[in-house]
Motif scaffolding. Structure first.
Motif, PDB file in Angstrom:
ATOM      1  N   GLN A 211       0.841  -1.188   0.000  1.00 36.22           N
ATOM      2  CA  GLN A 211       0.000   0.000   0.000  1.00 36.22           C
ATOM      3  C   GLN A 211       0.881   1.246   0.000  1.00 36.22           C
ATOM      4  O   GLN A 211       1.948   1.250   0.623  1.00 36.22           O
ATOM      5  N   PRO A 212       0.472   2.319  -0.698  1.00 39.19           N
ATOM      6  CA  PRO A 212       1.232   3.572  -0.590  1.00 39.19           C
ATOM      7  C   PRO A 212       1.363   3.980   0.873  1.00 39.19           C
ATOM      8  O   PRO A 212       0.412   3.900   1.644  1.00 39.19           O
ATOM      9  N   GLY A 213       2.560   4.369   1.256  1.00 38.36           N
ATOM     10  CA  GLY A 213       2.818   4.731   2.644  1.00 38.36           C
ATOM     11  C   GLY A 213       3.327   3.593   3.491  1.00 38.36           C
ATOM     12  O   GLY A 213       3.708   3.793   4.657  1.00 38.36           O
ATOM     13  N   ALA A 214       3.380   2.353   2.944  1.00 40.06           N
ATOM     14  CA  ALA A 214       3.915   1.219   3.696  1.00 40.06           C
ATOM     15  C   ALA A 214       5.410   1.423   3.953  1.00 40.06           C
ATOM     16  O   ALA A 214       6.107   2.097   3.192  1.00 40.06           O
ATOM     17  N   ALA A 215       5.902   0.819   5.012  1.00 37.95           N
ATOM     18  CA  ALA A 215       7.313   0.961   5.371  1.00 37.95           C
ATOM     19  C   ALA A 215       8.196   0.168   4.411  1.00 37.95           C
ATOM     20  O   ALA A 215       7.903  -0.985   4.081  1.00 37.95           O
ATOM     21  N   LEU A 216       9.274   0.803   3.960  1.00 35.98           N
ATOM     22  CA  LEU A 216      10.259   0.156   3.103  1.00 35.98           C
ATOM     23  C   LEU A 216      11.647   0.337   3.701  1.00 35.98           C
ATOM     24  O   LEU A 216      11.946   1.372   4.303  1.00 35.98           O
ATOM     25  N   LEU A 217      12.490  -0.666   3.543  1.00 37.62           N
ATOM     26  CA  LEU A 217      13.904  -0.538   3.849  1.00 37.62           C
ATOM     27  C   LEU A 217      14.632  -0.108   2.579  1.00 37.62           C
ATOM     28  O   LEU A 217      14.239  -0.483   1.472  1.00 37.62           O
ATOM     29  N   THR A 218      15.670   0.672   2.741  1.00 37.06           N
ATOM     30  CA  THR A 218      16.460   1.110   1.592  1.00 37.06           C
ATOM     31  C   THR A 218      17.924   0.729   1.798  1.00 37.06           C
ATOM     32  O   THR A 218      18.400   0.605   2.937  1.00 37.06           O
ATOM     33  N   MET A 219      18.625   0.527   0.698  1.00 33.56           N
ATOM     34  CA  MET A 219      20.051   0.241   0.771  1.00 33.56           C
ATOM     35  C   MET A 219      20.759   0.869  -0.419  1.00 33.56           C
ATOM     36  O   MET A 219      20.263   0.799  -1.541  1.00 33.56           O
ATOM     37  N   GLN A 220      21.885   1.512  -0.155  1.00 37.01           N
ATOM     38  CA  GLN A 220      22.775   1.999  -1.198  1.00 37.01           C
ATOM     39  C   GLN A 220      24.114   1.279  -1.019  1.00 37.01           C
ATOM     40  O   GLN A 220      24.615   1.185   0.098  1.00 37.01           O
ATOM     41  N   ARG A 221      24.665   0.790  -2.132  1.00 36.38           N
ATOM     42  CA  ARG A 221      25.918   0.039  -2.036  1.00 36.38           C
ATOM     43  C   ARG A 221      26.836   0.390  -3.200  1.00 36.38           C
ATOM     44  O   ARG A 221      26.408   0.417  -4.344  1.00 36.38           O
ATOM     45  N   THR A 222      28.105   0.660  -2.885  1.00 41.12           N
ATOM     46  CA  THR A 222      29.152   0.862  -3.877  1.00 41.12           C
ATOM     47  C   THR A 222      30.119  -0.303  -3.758  1.00 41.12           C
ATOM     48  O   THR A 222      30.686  -0.532  -2.682  1.00 41.12           O
ATOM     49  N   THR A 223      30.303  -1.057  -4.845  1.00 42.92           N
ATOM     50  CA  THR A 223      31.103  -2.281  -4.812  1.00 42.92           C
ATOM     51  C   THR A 223      32.386  -2.097  -5.614  1.00 42.92           C
ATOM     52  O   THR A 223      32.361  -1.567  -6.730  1.00 42.92           O
TER      53      THR A 223
END
Length: 250
Positions: A211-223
């Motif tokens: 649903q819009p507004g649901a909690a999401l985890l985010t990740m940024q990675r430089t390899t």
């Protein structure tokens, strides 16, 4: 061959009215443990709230609150005409230099990918900076929906310097990015990674069945490879109801 009887919450759950822990939380904690260790497998149905409340000698609102807390975590789902069912347990991923595809396969799931973008495009100054290559003129842009057992779990975005690999859509759908990099002879050495959280946009919700507004985890990675070159920059979003990271501290 004998099989053990289904796990019975009324028989197995013990509550202590004298404990400082709220009654609903005691119930939710024990249900959570049974789901996590497989005693309550995916698809198992719970008795209705009235029967559970009567069997546990608790009020119906207490049982409802316990069940709702696990619904909010994505471990239970209420279905009209069916009742309350256990859904798949949350994927718990260790923090290491590996692809989500490989981790899901290692956990016994059936990972798959839908390739939304796989193309070479001009490298903006911002992208060149992310890839730590100021003179870079073109990049490969990837965007995929990663699913496990047919259920969407994450949206994966990546930039790679053009020429590192040129995967076909079929390869990206069937295998992990790091596997493809290693197959191309690239020796992955280290990564810088940051984890955060945000709420789902309309686009996120449509791609991840949330649903819009649901909690999401985010990740940024430089390899980086063994020469210190950046071989990919990724920014991904994960359904918080179905996914978590594990971090060991020493």
């Amino acid at each position: 061959m004998t099989t053990s009887p289904p796990w019975d919450p009324v028989r197995e759950i013990a509550v202590d009215p004298a404990s400082p822990e709220p009654l609903y939380f005691q119930v939710a904690r024990q249900l959570y443990a049974a789901i996590e260790d497989g005693r309550l497998p995916a698809g198992a149905r719970l008795a209705n709230e009235l029967d559970l409340a009567a069997g546990l000698r608790l009020s119906r609102p207490t049982v409802r609150q316990a069940i709702q807390s696990l619904v909010n975590e994505g471990l239970l789902v209420r279905r009209r005409g069916v009742g309350t069912q256990v859904v798949r347990t949350k994927v718990s991923r260790p923090l290491r230099l590996s692809s989500l595809f490989d981790d899901l396969a290692g956990l016994g799931g059936a990972p798959s990918s839908e390739v939304l973008v796989n193309r070479v495009e001009p490298a903006s100054a911002e992208v060149a900076t992310l890839l730590e290559a100021p003179s870079l003129t073109s990049v490969r842009r990837l965007k995929r929906i990663r699913s496990v057992d047919g259920e969407p779990l994450a949206v994966m975005n990546n930039y790679l310097p053009d020429g590192v690999i040129a995967p076909l859509d079929e390869e990206l759908a069937a295998r992990g990015l790091y596997e493809l990099l290693r197959q191309a002879g690239i020796r992955l050495h280290s990564a810088q990674q940051s984890i955060g959280a945000r709420v789902a946009t309309e686009e996120d919700a449509a791609l991840l069945a949330e649903q819009p507004g649901a909690a999401l985890l985010t990740m940024q990675r430089t390899t980086y490879d063994e020469t210190g070159r950046v071989v990919e920059y990724g920014w991904h979003v994960y359904r918080a109801s179905r996914y978590s990271f594990n971090l060991s501290l020493q």
